[in-house]
Design a protein around this motif. Structure first.
Motif, short mmCIF file in Angstrom:
data_model
loop_
_atom_site.label_atom_id
_atom_site.label_comp_id
_atom_site.label_asym_id
_atom_site.label_seq_id
_atom_site.Cartn_x
_atom_site.Cartn_y
_atom_site.Cartn_z
N UNK A 1 0.64 0.50 -33.31
CA UNK A 1 0.77 1.06 -34.66
C UNK A 1 2.02 0.46 -35.26
N UNK A 2 1.82 -0.38 -36.29
CA UNK A 2 2.95 -1.08 -36.90
C UNK A 2 3.05 -0.71 -38.36
N UNK A 3 4.25 -0.46 -38.81
CA UNK A 3 4.50 -0.10 -40.20
C UNK A 3 5.23 -1.25 -40.89
N UNK A 4 4.70 -1.63 -42.06
CA UNK A 4 5.26 -2.73 -42.84
C UNK A 4 5.55 -2.25 -44.25
N UNK A 5 6.45 -2.95 -44.92
CA UNK A 5 6.59 -2.75 -46.36
C UNK A 5 5.39 -3.43 -47.02
N UNK A 6 4.76 -2.75 -47.94
CA UNK A 6 3.52 -3.23 -48.56
C UNK A 6 3.83 -3.97 -49.85
N UNK A 7 3.61 -5.29 -49.85
CA UNK A 7 3.93 -6.09 -51.04
C UNK A 7 3.04 -5.75 -52.22
N UNK B 1 1.01 -7.88 -47.41
CA UNK B 1 -0.21 -7.21 -47.87
C UNK B 1 -1.20 -7.19 -46.72
N UNK B 2 -2.23 -6.34 -46.81
CA UNK B 2 -3.23 -6.25 -45.73
C UNK B 2 -3.83 -7.61 -45.36
N UNK B 3 -4.12 -8.46 -46.32
CA UNK B 3 -4.71 -9.76 -46.02
C UNK B 3 -3.73 -10.66 -45.28
N UNK B 4 -2.46 -10.57 -45.60
CA UNK B 4 -1.44 -11.36 -44.91
C UNK B 4 -1.45 -11.04 -43.41
N UNK B 5 -1.52 -9.77 -43.10
CA UNK B 5 -1.43 -9.34 -41.71
C UNK B 5 -2.63 -9.80 -40.91
N UNK B 6 -3.79 -9.76 -41.49
CA UNK B 6 -5.00 -10.19 -40.78
C UNK B 6 -4.86 -11.63 -40.31
N UNK B 7 -4.22 -12.49 -41.12
CA UNK B 7 -4.09 -13.91 -40.75
C UNK B 7 -2.99 -14.14 -39.71
N UNK B 8 -2.08 -13.19 -39.56
CA UNK B 8 -0.98 -13.34 -38.60
C UNK B 8 -1.32 -12.85 -37.19
#
Length: 170
Positions: A84-90, A138-145
């Motif tokens: 479970x990771x929390x990020x700042x949402x761009x 953003x959610x799409x950024x994370x999917x690619x990482x």
């Protein structure tokens, strides 16, 4: 922590580790250990040794080499383990506006251009700023990482409006 045999917390700040140790001791928690460690240097745990990895309060955004940390999380997670990771949402409204026309209840603001969190305070009548690395995703950024074997089961965003409302409302 009664649901886990062993809990290990890492923080780069000795002060934060000390606070966590004091809180655990005050609650009588005996299965939790807190260690000063920079996660940029990896996670000092064995392969497939963790059933749960948590980074809350936007902490995952504070890691400059996020792809390396995600590989490390995959390495330490057991089969079926969760992260479970929390990020700042761009994509958050706050960052889409680019400015807030009133004083807000935040002690820190994401600086999208400089990829940092600016922590702002007043002292002796002067405003001071301390900046730390913080990349909003953003959610799409994370999917690619995400590395192979660490799928995104769920990506959820939560609008936090209270932190950008004028102080007078509180």
């Amino acid at each position: 922590t009664p649901h886990f045999q062993k809990v290990v917390g890492y923080d780069i700040s000795p002060d934060m580790v000390r606070v966590a140790q004091q809180k655990a001791a005050a609650k009588g928690t005996i299965n939790a250990t807190f260690i000063v460690h920079d996660l940029e240097e990896g996670i000092p745990e064995g392969d497939e040794s963790a059933s749960l990895v948590i980074m809350s309060v936007g902490a995952a955004s504070d890691i400059p080499n996020l792809p390396n940390l995600l590989r490390e999380i995959r390495r330490v997670l057991r089969s079926g383990g969760k992260a479970f990771l929390s990020f700042y949402n761009k994509d958050a409204l706050l960052y889409q506006w680019g400015f807030i026309p009133w004083a807000v209840g935040l002690a820190g603001e994401i600086n999208m251009e400089r990829r940092c969190l600016d922590i702002i305070w007043e002292e002796d009548g002067s405003e001071h700023t301390y900046s730390v690395h913080a990349q909003a995703y953003g959610p799409n950024d994370l999917e690619t990482l995400l590395p192979p074997g660490l799928p995104a089961v769920s990506v959820t965003t939560h609008p936090i409006v209270a932190s950008i409302m004028p102080n007078v409302l509180f």
